[in-house]
Design a protein around this motif. Structure first.
Motif, PDB file in Angstrom:
ATOM      1  N   LEU A 268       1.006  -1.188  -0.191  1.00  0.00           N
ATOM      2  CA  LEU A 268       0.441   0.221   0.193  1.00  0.00           C
ATOM      3  C   LEU A 268       0.778   1.409   0.407  1.00  0.00           C
ATOM      4  CD1 LEU A 268      -2.542  -0.634   2.443  1.00  0.00           C
ATOM      5  CD2 LEU A 268      -3.461  -0.499   0.567  1.00  0.00           C
ATOM      6  N   ILE A 269       0.182   2.164  -0.889  1.00  0.00           N
ATOM      7  CA  ILE A 269       0.659   3.693  -0.562  1.00  0.00           C
ATOM      8  C   ILE A 269      -0.897   4.429  -0.482  1.00  0.00           C
ATOM      9  CG2 ILE A 269       1.862   5.645  -1.391  1.00  0.00           C
ATOM     10  CD1 ILE A 269       3.554   3.686  -3.308  1.00  0.00           C
ATOM     11  N   LEU A 270      -0.754   5.054   1.165  1.00  0.00           N
ATOM     12  CA  LEU A 270      -1.536   5.683   1.604  1.00  0.00           C
ATOM     13  C   LEU A 270      -1.115   6.635   2.087  1.00  0.00           C
ATOM     14  CD1 LEU A 270      -3.265   2.972   4.275  1.00  0.00           C
ATOM     15  CD2 LEU A 270      -4.281   3.390   1.469  1.00  0.00           C
ATOM     16  N   ASP A 271      -2.437   8.441   1.790  1.00  0.00           N
ATOM     17  CA  ASP A 271      -1.904   9.536   1.526  1.00  0.00           C
ATOM     18  C   ASP A 271      -3.272   9.897   3.423  1.00  0.00           C
ATOM     19  OD1 ASP A 271      -1.063  12.125   1.799  1.00  0.00           O
ATOM     20  OD2 ASP A 271      -1.680  12.587   0.046  1.00  0.00           O
ATOM     21  N   GLY A 272      -2.714  10.723   3.420  1.00  0.00           N
ATOM     22  CA  GLY A 272      -3.344  11.512   4.653  1.00  0.00           C
ATOM     23  C   GLY A 272      -3.347  12.396   5.881  1.00  0.00           C
ATOM     24  N   GLU A 273      -3.451  12.184   7.386  1.00  0.00           N
ATOM     25  CA  GLU A 273      -3.761  13.057   7.917  1.00  0.00           C
ATOM     26  C   GLU A 273      -3.152  12.095   9.164  1.00  0.00           C
ATOM     27  OE1 GLU A 273      -3.925  17.258   8.505  1.00  0.00           O
ATOM     28  OE2 GLU A 273      -4.449  17.559   6.300  1.00  0.00           O
ATOM     29  N   THR A 274      -2.527  13.004  10.605  1.00  0.00           N
ATOM     30  CA  THR A 274      -2.486  11.969  11.773  1.00  0.00           C
ATOM     31  C   THR A 274      -3.299  13.407  12.343  1.00  0.00           C
ATOM     32  OG1 THR A 274      -2.326  10.877  13.114  1.00  0.00           O
ATOM     33  CG2 THR A 274       0.317  11.690  12.071  1.00  0.00           C
ATOM     34  N   LEU A 275      -3.611  12.939  13.912  1.00  0.00           N
ATOM     35  CA  LEU A 275      -3.118  13.606  15.126  1.00  0.00           C
ATOM     36  C   LEU A 275      -3.710  12.951  16.097  1.00  0.00           C
ATOM     37  CD1 LEU A 275      -7.076  15.101  15.461  1.00  0.00           C
ATOM     38  CD2 LEU A 275      -6.557  16.433  13.533  1.00  0.00           C
ATOM     39  N   ALA A 298       8.830   8.252  24.899  1.00  0.00           N
ATOM     40  CA  ALA A 298       7.515   7.718  24.975  1.00  0.00           C
ATOM     41  C   ALA A 298       6.676   8.491  25.044  1.00  0.00           C
ATOM     42  CB  ALA A 298       7.237   6.377  26.528  1.00  0.00           C
ATOM     43  N   PRO A 299       5.100   8.208  24.149  1.00  0.00           N
ATOM     44  CA  PRO A 299       4.330   8.975  24.087  1.00  0.00           C
ATOM     45  C   PRO A 299       3.155   9.639  24.944  1.00  0.00           C
ATOM     46  CG  PRO A 299       3.997   6.990  22.739  1.00  0.00           C
ATOM     47  CD  PRO A 299       5.385   7.268  23.157  1.00  0.00           C
ATOM     48  N   GLN A 300       3.058  10.311  25.252  1.00  0.00           N
ATOM     49  CA  GLN A 300       2.112  11.011  25.897  1.00  0.00           C
ATOM     50  C   GLN A 300       0.616  10.832  25.982  1.00  0.00           C
ATOM     51  OE1 GLN A 300       3.428  14.953  27.200  1.00  0.00           O
ATOM     52  NE2 GLN A 300       4.693  14.330  28.215  1.00  0.00           N
ATOM     53  N   PHE A 301       0.213  10.719  24.519  1.00  0.00           N
ATOM     54  CA  PHE A 301      -1.003  10.394  23.680  1.00  0.00           C
ATOM     55  C   PHE A 301      -0.640   9.779  22.272  1.00  0.00           C
ATOM     56  CE2 PHE A 301       0.975  14.338  22.676  1.00  0.00           C
ATOM     57  CZ  PHE A 301       0.332  15.154  21.817  1.00  0.00           C
ATOM     58  N   VAL A 302      -1.859   8.858  22.008  1.00  0.00           N
ATOM     59  CA  VAL A 302      -1.337   7.572  20.613  1.00  0.00           C
ATOM     60  C   VAL A 302      -2.348   8.816  19.745  1.00  0.00           C
ATOM     61  CG1 VAL A 302      -3.014   6.124  19.462  1.00  0.00           C
ATOM     62  CG2 VAL A 302      -1.965   6.404  22.247  1.00  0.00           C
ATOM     63  N   LEU A 303      -2.110   8.634  18.800  1.00  0.00           N
ATOM     64  CA  LEU A 303      -1.766   9.874  17.508  1.00  0.00           C
ATOM     65  C   LEU A 303      -2.287   8.139  16.888  1.00  0.00           C
ATOM     66  CD1 LEU A 303       1.363  10.745  16.517  1.00  0.00           C
ATOM     67  CD2 LEU A 303      -0.918  12.147  17.227  1.00  0.00           C
ATOM     68  N   ARG A 304      -3.723   9.227  15.396  1.00  0.00           N
ATOM     69  CA  ARG A 304      -4.347   8.133  15.052  1.00  0.00           C
ATOM     70  C   ARG A 304      -4.407   8.994  13.594  1.00  0.00           C
ATOM     71  NH1 ARG A 304      -9.194   8.196  12.190  1.00  0.00           N
ATOM     72  NH2 ARG A 304     -10.947   6.413  12.853  1.00  0.00           N
ATOM     73  N   PRO A 305      -4.191   8.160  13.192  1.00  0.00           N
ATOM     74  CA  PRO A 305      -4.353   7.844  11.436  1.00  0.00           C
ATOM     75  C   PRO A 305      -5.751   8.353  10.493  1.00  0.00           C
ATOM     76  CG  PRO A 305      -4.115   6.031  11.506  1.00  0.00           C
ATOM     77  CD  PRO A 305      -4.413   6.372  12.909  1.00  0.00           C
ATOM     78  N   TRP A 306      -5.739   9.300   9.464  1.00  0.00           N
ATOM     79  CA  TRP A 306      -7.284   9.144   8.995  1.00  0.00           C
ATOM     80  C   TRP A 306      -6.707   9.823   7.598  1.00  0.00           C
ATOM     81  CZ3 TRP A 306      -7.490  11.840  13.440  1.00  0.00           C
ATOM     82  CH2 TRP A 306      -9.001  11.715  14.870  1.00  0.00           C
ATOM     83  N   PHE A 307      -6.905   8.525   6.581  1.00  0.00           N
ATOM     84  CA  PHE A 307      -6.301   8.637   5.245  1.00  0.00           C
ATOM     85  C   PHE A 307      -7.698   8.640   4.037  1.00  0.00           C
ATOM     86  CE2 PHE A 307      -4.410   5.062   7.281  1.00  0.00           C
ATOM     87  CZ  PHE A 307      -2.639   4.821   7.424  1.00  0.00           C
ATOM     88  N   PHE A 308      -7.259   9.667   3.223  1.00  0.00           N
ATOM     89  CA  PHE A 308      -7.894  10.010   2.323  1.00  0.00           C
ATOM     90  C   PHE A 308      -7.630  10.076   0.771  1.00  0.00           C
ATOM     91  CE2 PHE A 308      -5.082  14.383   3.608  1.00  0.00           C
ATOM     92  CZ  PHE A 308      -4.351  14.143   2.334  1.00  0.00           C
ATOM     93  N   ASP A 309      -6.694   9.112   0.830  1.00  0.00           N
ATOM     94  CA  ASP A 309      -5.838   8.707  -0.963  1.00  0.00           C
ATOM     95  C   ASP A 309      -5.330   7.847  -0.943  1.00  0.00           C
ATOM     96  OD1 ASP A 309      -6.116   9.379  -3.279  1.00  0.00           O
ATOM     97  OD2 ASP A 309      -6.084  11.330  -3.363  1.00  0.00           O
ATOM     98  N   VAL A 310      -4.806   6.831  -1.753  1.00  0.00           N
ATOM     99  CA  VAL A 310      -3.871   5.295  -2.081  1.00  0.00           C
ATOM    100  C   VAL A 310      -3.674   5.454  -3.552  1.00  0.00           C
ATOM    101  CG1 VAL A 310      -6.251   3.713  -2.237  1.00  0.00           C
ATOM    102  CG2 VAL A 310      -4.709   3.020  -2.060  1.00  0.00           C
ATOM    103  N   LEU A 311      -2.770   5.433  -3.344  1.00  0.00           N
ATOM    104  CA  LEU A 311      -1.798   5.852  -4.113  1.00  0.00           C
ATOM    105  C   LEU A 311      -1.699   4.269  -5.041  1.00  0.00           C
ATOM    106  CD1 LEU A 311       0.419   8.269  -3.455  1.00  0.00           C
ATOM    107  CD2 LEU A 311      -1.902   8.653  -4.034  1.00  0.00           C
TER     108      LEU A 311
END
Length: 519
Positions: A268-275, A298-311
């Motif tokens: 896969l190649i995915l395009d998106g954002e994370t927060l 070590a992270p203090q909080f977890v990042l979640r991905p949101w994908f809006f495209d696939v190449l």
């Protein structure tokens, strides 16, 4: 090739506003390079050495007191080898090792050459030799089509590698450059519109002929998240995560790696954002996301991905397919992790989604032409972001000393927009469009006061003038005509939203974008 030839060409390029003259000078230089000199030389021309960051800053360079050579003798490969040595220095004794390597390099360089090398190291070489000009020069020097050169650069994500392929490899090698899982590509970018209706209309104008002839120009309308851009590549169990600038941050985002490993596709190649979301389900501040990107702890909080495209998906390259086809694949492989959105031709429905996104704490929406291909590295009319408050990425040119409560602190920012074409000054330079001290917290004031003197170019009685490399996101209510600034436009009610360490000066919004708001 002697470094002095590169320096001489850069002087020619910097001394003309003619794009044709710049292209011819650069093409002449490129045609004289040996194959192993091409990648390093292109890195020098763009002030982006192939070694990346080498741990040398303004203070280290300014502290040198070395006698320079009288006669040019340094070659391109000599400088490249010295940068390798600097980049490799690490651990105990690295400061002394870097200083020794810098002194050795400075002593072999003429004064003119050393000024050039220092600016390359600091990333402040301003010649107007933007990527577009270099791409034209590569095409001219190699005798290959400009379209083929540009597409290869987009897919390779590397201008130096593209130049080497075009200039040193057999005919047809450029056409063979394609998507490669594990090699990041330049991301597609979005333009800006003031309203959802305007974005829908613009995306409709950019629609394919079949959609226009049918009288239907539907658009994909998606949440615009205040996150950080990510591009994720998966090849079996191997997952790599890259930023918008193509930096590898895989080790810093293990939660995203695990999510992508669990998707129903092997390649896969995915395009998106994370927060990250807070305890109430709303988005955390962008600065929190960037803090995660910059931390190895070590992270203090977890990042979640949101994908809006696939190449790419399991052997199928999708970059030239319409967005509607890519979205169908994206739903199949990453449905639960998609950015919320709808496909509609109804401006009212798009406006309702925008209000929904804003109510959820996000920035607004992005309107996309449903039949548009993925135009890597381009900012066109197919993707248009809409925010209720206009925000632009500008570059800090200088900072004034504060008064009153802010006495002794650097406060008022001088803001510049990118002038890629040189319409109002040097091509690739920045045109001042306003000042602001609004939106600055006490923490930011302290940071500015400590940071900006480290990148200063000179001082006046009231301000510290700095290298144009710090990108800041500015919210405005609009613009107005101005005779004070060379671009003829000034910001209205500008305020700082936040600094953007994930963006380079080349990512800044253009003066033409701001001028378009006058219409």
């Amino acid at each position: 090739m002697l470094l002095s030839e590169v320096v001489g060409t850069v002087d020619v390029v910097a001394g003309t506003r003619s794009r044709l003259a710049k292209t011819e000078a650069l093409a002449g230089l490129l045609s004289r390079l040996a194959p192993d000199e091409i990648v390093p030389a292109v890195g020098f021309l763009t002030a982006s050495p192939r070694q990346g960051r080498i741990g040398v800053g303004w203070r280290s360079l300014s502290a040198l007191d070395t006698r320079h050579a009288d006669v040019p003798s340094l070659t391109v490969l000599d400088v490249d080898a010295a940068l390798d040595e600097l980049a490799a220095a690490g651990g105990a004794g690295s400061v002394a090792a870097r200083r020794g390597a810098l002194e050795a390099l400075a002593s072999r360089a003429t004064t003119r050459e050393w000024d050039f090398v220092a600016r390359v190291i600091l990333g402040e070489l301003r010649t107007g030799a933007l990527e577009g000009v270099l791409l034209d020069a590569i095409a001219q020097a190699s005798g290959q089509g400009a379209a083929a050169v540009r597409r290869a650069a987009m897919l390779a994500g590397d201008l130096g590698a593209t130049a080497r392929i075009a200039l040193a490899e057999p005919a047809g090698a450029l056409d063979a450059v394609g998507l490669e899982v594990g090699r990041p590509v330049l991301p597609m970018l979005a333009s800006t519109a003031a309203t959802v209706a305007a974005a829908i209309a613009t995306a409709g104008e950019a629609a394919g002929s079949s959609a226009r002839e049918a009288g239907v120009s539907r658009s994909s309308v998606e949440y615009k998240l205040d996150g950080a851009r990510i591009q994720v590549h998966r090849d079996g169990d191997s997952v790599r995560v890259y930023t918008r600038n193509l930096a590898d941050i895989t080790a810093r985002v293990p939660e995203i790696v695990e999510i992508v490993r669990g998707l129903p596709a092997e390649r896969l190649i995915l395009d998106g954002e994370t927060l990250s979301l807070d305890e109430d389900g709303g988005p955390r501040l962008f600065q929190d996301t960037m803090a995660r990107f910059g931390s190895e702890t070590a992270p203090q909080f977890v990042l979640r991905p949101w994908f809006f495209d696939v190449l790419h998906a399991d052997g199928r390259d999708l970059i030239d397919e319409p967005l509607c086809a890519r979205q169908a694949v994206l739903e199949a492989v990453a449905g639960p992790w998609r950015v919320p959105g709808i496909v509609t031709a109804d401006a009212g429905a798009a406006e309702r989604l925008s209000r929904e996104a804003l109510a959820a704490g996000h920035e607004g929406v992005v309107v996309k032409g449903i039949d548009s291909p993925y135009a890597a590295g381009r900012r066109g009319k197919s993707w248009i972001k809409v925010k209720p408050v206009l925000t632009y990425d500008l570059v800090v040119l200088a900072v004034e000393w504060g008064s009153g409560r802010r006495t002794g602190q650097l406060s008022n920012l001088h803001l510049g927009a990118l002038d890629a074409a040189g319409e109002f000054g040097e091509p690739g330079g920045f045109v001042m469009v306003g000042k602001t001290f609004k939106g600055l917290t006490d923490e930011l004031l302290r940071w500015q006061t400590d940071f900006f003197p480290t990148i200063q170019t000179h001082r006046s009685a009231y301000a510290v003038h700095v290298r144009p490399e710090t990108v800041v996101e500015i919210a405005i209510d609009g613009v107005q005509r101005s005779t004070r600034y060379p671009g003829g436009v000034a910001l209205r009610f500008a305020r700082v939203k936040g600094y953007r360490p994930d963006k380079s000066p080349a990512d800044a919004d253009m003066i033409q974008t701001l001028r378009a708001l006058l219409r």
